[in-house]
Design an enzyme around this catalytic site. Sequence first.
Site, mmCIF file in Angstrom:
data_model
loop_
_atom_site.group_PDB
_atom_site.id
_atom_site.type_symbol
_atom_site.label_atom_id
_atom_site.label_comp_id
_atom_site.label_asym_id
_atom_site.label_seq_id
_atom_site.Cartn_x
_atom_site.Cartn_y
_atom_site.Cartn_z
ATOM 1 C CG HIS A 183 1.550 -5.261 -2.544
ATOM 2 N ND1 HIS A 183 1.710 -4.083 -3.220
ATOM 3 C CD2 HIS A 183 2.801 -5.626 -2.149
ATOM 4 C CE1 HIS A 183 2.981 -3.745 -3.260
ATOM 5 N NE2 HIS A 183 3.669 -4.672 -2.620
ATOM 6 C CG ASP A 196 3.601 -6.904 -5.253
ATOM 7 O OD1 ASP A 196 3.596 -7.964 -4.601
ATOM 8 O OD2 ASP A 196 4.637 -6.243 -5.471
ATOM 9 C CG ASP A 209 5.060 -7.151 0.203
ATOM 10 O OD1 ASP A 209 5.235 -7.946 -0.724
ATOM 11 O OD2 ASP A 209 5.167 -5.911 0.087
ATOM 12 C CD1 TRP A 263 3.342 0.655 -3.783
ATOM 13 C CD2 TRP A 263 5.481 1.234 -3.408
ATOM 14 N NE1 TRP A 263 3.608 0.467 -2.445
ATOM 15 C CE2 TRP A 263 4.901 0.804 -2.177
ATOM 16 C CE3 TRP A 263 6.809 1.650 -3.417
ATOM 17 C CZ2 TRP A 263 5.624 0.776 -0.988
ATOM 18 C CZ3 TRP A 263 7.540 1.633 -2.216
ATOM 19 C CH2 TRP A 263 6.939 1.187 -1.025
ATOM 20 C CE LYS A 270 3.686 -2.734 0.993
ATOM 21 N NZ LYS A 270 5.080 -2.626 0.647
HETATM 22 C C1 RNT Z 1 6.560 -2.242 -2.727
HETATM 23 C C2 RNT Z 1 6.104 -2.478 -4.129
HETATM 24 C C3 RNT Z 1 7.005 -1.917 -5.194
HETATM 25 C C4 RNT Z 1 8.484 -2.155 -4.967
HETATM 26 C C5 RNT Z 1 9.364 -1.821 -6.150
HETATM 27 C C6 RNT Z 1 10.803 -1.768 -5.792
HETATM 28 O O1 RNT Z 1 5.789 -2.893 -1.810
HETATM 29 O O2 RNT Z 1 5.898 -3.838 -4.320
HETATM 30 O O3 RNT Z 1 6.594 -2.429 -6.422
HETATM 31 O O4 RNT Z 1 8.745 -3.469 -4.570
HETATM 32 O O5 RNT Z 1 8.915 -0.679 -6.737
HETATM 33 ZN ZN ZN Z 2 5.432 -4.423 -6.333
#
Ligand code: RNT
Ligand code: ZN
Length: 424
Positions: free
Chosen positions: A269, A266, A301, A192, A235
Site C-alpha cells: 500500500h 499492508d 499493489d 479497509w 492505502k
Molecule cells: C485492499 C486491502 C485489503 C484487501 C482484503 C481482501 O487493498 O489490502 O486488505 O486486500 O481485505
Molecule cells: Zn490489505
Amino acid sequence: MGVVTKKSKAVERAYVLAKERYAGMGVDVGEALKQLVRIPVSLHCWQGDDVRGFEDSGTELGGGLAVTGNYPGRARTPGELRTDLEKALSLIPGRHRLNLHACYAETGGKKVDRNELNPGHFQGWIEWARQQDLGLDFNPTFFAHPKAADGYTLSHRDPAIRKFWVEHGILCRQIGAAMGKALGTPCVTNLWIPDGSKDTPADRRAPRERLVESLDAIFKPPLSHRWNRDAVEPKLFGIGSESYVVGSHEFYLGYAITRKKLLCLDAGHFHPTESIADKLSAVMQYLPEILLHVSRGVRWDSDHVVTFSDDLQAIAREIIANGYAEQVHIGLDYFDASINRIAAWTVGTRNMIRALLLALLEPPAIRAAEAGDDLTSRLALQEEARGLPWGAVWDYYCLSQNVPVGQAWLGEVRRHEQDVLALR
Ligand code: RNT
Ligand code: ZN
C-alpha cells in the site's frame, strides 16, 4: 515426531552441526525455536477462492481488487475452503490463525445483507476453528456489493449509504468479539474501505470528514478489548482510486493514534520502493499494537504470493530485533489464481515463518558492532549471516512440527489436487 527415516536422521545431523555453528556465534538455536513456535501468522481465507466469498451477490469484486488467473479447483463452498485450508495448515509448521472476511458468512442459502449479519452466521467457522486449534481474525467487507458499486462506502455523499455501511461495521466488530470470546484469543477486526477517486477530486476534505464521522460511529459501541481489537488499513492508491484515497496513510495514522486503534500496514500500500519494515519502529512509538498485511506488490499493489525477498526478511527482522512479536499481529494478504491455491498459501506462509526464524537467529555481534561504532564489522557480519546454516534449522523445525521437510509438501499438494480439486 514422526517415524525415524534415513531422511529425518540426515535432517537431525545437519541440525546438530548448525546448532553448533550458531552457538559459536552466541545464538541459542533451541531458544529461537521456542520463540518461533509461539508466533502465529494469520492466513487469509481469500487466497482459497479468489476473494469471492459465499454471498453470490452477482456483483463483481470491485473496490480496485483484481485477481488474475483461472487455475482449476477453486473452493466454492465453506466445506471446500475448510478442506483446502486443512491441507495447507498440515504443511505449515506451528499453530496459526485464520483471517475471515464478512462475505464468507454461512447463511444457509438465505439472502442476508451485510447490515443483517450476526455471529450465528460464523458459527460454522468458529466450531471448525476450535477443532483445528486456530484463532480467528475478521474483516468487514466493504466491496463486492451494490452499495459499494460507485467506489464509495463510509465516506459516501449519501447518508443512507453511509448508514448501511456503519451498521455493517458495527455488526462486524460484534462478530469479531464473539469469535474472540468463543476461542479465548482476541480477534483483530480490520477495516479497509475502497473509497477514492480515479481522477483529481474537487473536494478532498468533505469525504475525509465524513469518514471520521462514520468511523467514530462504528467504534462507538464499547466492546471488550480482551476479545476484539479494531484495526484500520490505509492505502496510497488503488485501481479506480489513483488520484485520491480517502483513507490515506496520514488519515489513518492520525485516526489510530487519537482513537487508540491498531494501524494495519499492508506491504503493497505504499510507493513501490517503500518498505513497511522501517515503519514498524516509527509507528510503534505511538501505538501499542499494529497489524501487518504481508503481501508482495510487483510494480503496483498486485498482491503476489509472498516470496523470501529482502523485503520480507527486513519486515520479520524488525519484528524480532525490536521485541515486537506480541504487539505486531502478522496477517497475510495476497491472492493468486494462476497457481494451485493451496500451494500459494503454503509458499507464502512458510516464507513468513522462515523469515521470522532467520530473524531469531541473527548473531548478536551485529548489533554489538553498531553499538561499538564499528560500522565495517556491522556490514561484514550482516552479509556473513546470510550464509549461516539456517536452512538446516528450518528443516529440523518442520520435522519437529510434523510437517513435510523441504519441497516434500509439494507432493502432498499434488495429491490433494488429484484426489480433491480435480473432482470439483
Ligand atoms: C485492499 C486491502 C485489503 C484487501 C482484503 C481482501 O487493498 O489490502 O486488505 O486486500 O481485505
Ligand atoms: Zn490489505
